[in-house]
Design an enzyme around this catalytic site. Structure first.
Site, mmCIF file in Angstrom:
data_model
loop_
_atom_site.group_PDB
_atom_site.id
_atom_site.type_symbol
_atom_site.label_atom_id
_atom_site.label_comp_id
_atom_site.label_asym_id
_atom_site.label_seq_id
_atom_site.Cartn_x
_atom_site.Cartn_y
_atom_site.Cartn_z
ATOM 1 N N SER A 80 0.818 -1.224 0.000
ATOM 2 C CA SER A 80 0.000 0.000 0.000
ATOM 3 C C SER A 80 0.846 1.266 0.000
ATOM 4 O O SER A 80 0.337 2.356 0.227
ATOM 5 C CB SER A 80 -0.922 -0.004 1.205
ATOM 6 O OG SER A 80 -0.194 -0.330 2.356
ATOM 7 N N THR A 182 -1.088 2.563 4.494
ATOM 8 C CA THR A 182 -0.416 3.866 4.432
ATOM 9 C C THR A 182 0.501 4.080 5.624
ATOM 10 O O THR A 182 0.116 3.789 6.760
ATOM 11 C CB THR A 182 -1.505 4.966 4.471
ATOM 12 O OG1 THR A 182 -2.232 4.880 3.270
ATOM 13 C CG2 THR A 182 -0.918 6.351 4.617
ATOM 14 N N THR A 200 1.648 6.922 0.504
ATOM 15 C CA THR A 200 0.741 5.799 0.216
ATOM 16 C C THR A 200 0.589 5.579 -1.278
ATOM 17 O O THR A 200 0.835 6.496 -2.077
ATOM 18 C CB THR A 200 -0.662 6.114 0.793
ATOM 19 O OG1 THR A 200 -1.482 4.954 0.731
ATOM 20 C CG2 THR A 200 -1.357 7.239 0.057
ATOM 21 N N ARG A 210 -7.934 9.155 -9.097
ATOM 22 C CA ARG A 210 -8.388 9.438 -7.723
ATOM 23 C C ARG A 210 -7.210 9.810 -6.821
ATOM 24 O O ARG A 210 -6.150 9.208 -6.848
ATOM 25 C CB ARG A 210 -9.089 8.196 -7.167
ATOM 26 C CG ARG A 210 -9.606 8.321 -5.732
ATOM 27 C CD ARG A 210 -8.640 7.758 -4.735
ATOM 28 N NE ARG A 210 -9.223 7.626 -3.389
ATOM 29 C CZ ARG A 210 -8.510 7.343 -2.296
ATOM 30 N NH1 ARG A 210 -7.219 7.156 -2.399
ATOM 31 N NH2 ARG A 210 -9.092 7.244 -1.137
ATOM 32 N N THR A 233 -4.970 7.276 8.540
ATOM 33 C CA THR A 233 -4.915 6.125 7.649
ATOM 34 C C THR A 233 -6.353 5.665 7.477
ATOM 35 O O THR A 233 -7.204 5.960 8.307
ATOM 36 C CB THR A 233 -4.012 5.014 8.224
ATOM 37 O OG1 THR A 233 -4.027 3.889 7.345
ATOM 38 C CG2 THR A 233 -4.449 4.557 9.599
ATOM 39 N N GLY A 234 -6.626 4.978 6.400
ATOM 40 C CA GLY A 234 -7.991 4.508 6.187
ATOM 41 C C GLY A 234 -8.613 5.141 4.963
ATOM 42 O O GLY A 234 -7.899 5.684 4.110
HETATM 43 C C1 SD4 Z 1 -6.211 6.714 0.890
HETATM 44 N N1 SD4 Z 1 -5.785 7.021 3.217
HETATM 45 O O1 SD4 Z 1 -5.690 6.871 -0.204
HETATM 46 C C2 SD4 Z 1 -5.319 6.347 2.044
HETATM 47 C C3 SD4 Z 1 -5.278 4.864 2.157
HETATM 48 C C4 SD4 Z 1 -4.900 4.377 3.493
HETATM 49 O O2 SD4 Z 1 -4.789 2.818 5.090
HETATM 50 O O3 SD4 Z 1 -4.516 5.102 4.362
HETATM 51 N N2 SD4 Z 1 -5.076 3.160 3.805
HETATM 52 O O4 SD4 Z 1 -7.409 6.783 1.072
#
Ligand code: SD4
Length: 324
Positions: A80, A182, A200, A210, A233-234
């Site tokens: 990731s 991330t 990330t 995106r 993160t997320g």
């Molecule tokens: C995103 N926040 O591109 C990032 C992905 C991520 O844990 O953090 N995943 O949406």
């Protein structure tokens, strides 16, 4: 007045009247050990180690966070971040990153392709241009001008996973995959100056073009050297909708602890997203660090952890979460 309304009003009232931030003469500033580094997920351990070495070698907080998160960018097994990151639905690995220092100087790149270390490009955007963010082809051209090498970032393993995903093409980002995702890193040095970095490959199987929260100052990362820092993160869309990291810092400025501030923003995210289709797969997590050296992590759902490094610790901490 309903109980809920009363609690909301009381919370906002306390925000409006509380004293602002920390100050270096505050006696409780001695309470927590500095320097200190926290980073999201298990790969944060290796990243913290390198950041710590850089800090101890006198390279400074900015180089420490940059070099720290490069460990994850360089690792093809981190699916990731950077090289080996999972691609968008057209099979392109596109990278987002940002970096910020104690003076609110910051740099970012988004939708960057074929460059393994977006965090270092972000740093150069900060140091060598009058801008904060470069994106796409412009970011790539800038990186090449600065001497970065163009390379294919889609590993065989990531390509295989993408081809498998194409069979069903069902977009449901899964966060917490083996606790790797991330990487966001926050650092407070022995002068109590604060630095942060976030990098990330974004949500796997996203629509081409995106951009998530991670390169957006205030969403994926924010710091105010008078107060503290936060990073996310997320699912980036949820973090952007709430100006997540900036909000955590602002809530800390009003006197909340890092944990209280992270919880408040996760609660807002939860409230906003409960009736949205992405609720089913939504995960967000924040880490935060204040001027005092106090730290916390908190997520919407179970499974988020972060790595801590200081003079006494080198360990993972399981974050508390909202939905039991
Ligand atoms: C995103 N926040 O591109 C990032 C992905 C991520 O844990 O953090 N995943 O949406």
């Amino acid at each position: 007045m309903s109980r809920r309304k009363f609690i909301t009003n009381t919370f906002l009232g306390s925000i409006a009247t509380s004293s602002i931030g920390f100050n270096l003469n505050d006696s409780n500033l001695k309470k927590f050990s500095v320097p200190r580094i926290i980073s999201t997920w298990n790969h944060g351990l290796g990243a913290n180690k390198v950041a710590w070495t850089n800090l101890k070698d006198g390279k400074g907080g900015l180089t420490a966070v940059e070099q720290g998160v490069r460990v994850s960018e360089d690792d093809p097994n981190e699916r990731s971040v950077g090289l080996g990151g999972l691609p968008d639905r057209k099979g392109n690995v596109t990278l987002d990153a940002c970096i910020m220092d104690k003076n609110n100087d910051c740099g970012a790149v988004s939708f960057l392709q074929n460059i393994k270390n977006p965090i270092s490009v972000a740093r150069l955007v900060m140091e060598k241009t009058p801008h904060v963010m470069l994106t796409g082809k412009g970011a790539y051209d800038f990186a090449i001008e600065q001497g970065f090498k163009s390379e294919n970032l889609l590993t065989e393993k990531s390509k295989e996973d993408w081809l498998k995903w194409l069979e069903k093409s069902n977009y449901k980002p899964t966060i917490n995959i083996e606790n790797h995702d991330t990487i966001s890193m926050l650092l407070i040095d022995s002068n109590r100056d604060i630095f942060g970095a976030c990098t990330t490959s974004g949500a796997a199987w996203k629509i081409h073009g995106r951009v998530g929260d991670s390169p957006i100052i205030g969403a994926g990362l924010f710091l105010d050297n008078d107060v503290g820092a936060a990073a996310a993160t997320g699912l980036g869309e949820a973090v952007i909708r709430t100006a997540g990291s900036a909000m955590v810092v602002e809530i800390m400025r009003q006197g909340a602890s890092p944990l209280e501030a992270c919880k408040e923003v996760v609660n807002r995210i939860s409230k906003i997203h409960r009736n949205r289709p992405e609720w089913e797969y939504l995960q967000v997590g924040f880490i935060a660090l204040n001027k005092n050296g106090e730290h916390a992590g908190y997520s919407l759902k179970k499974g988020f952890n972060y790595a801590l490094k200081d003079d006494e610790n080198e360990k993972m901490i399981d974050a508390n979460f909202k939905i039991k």
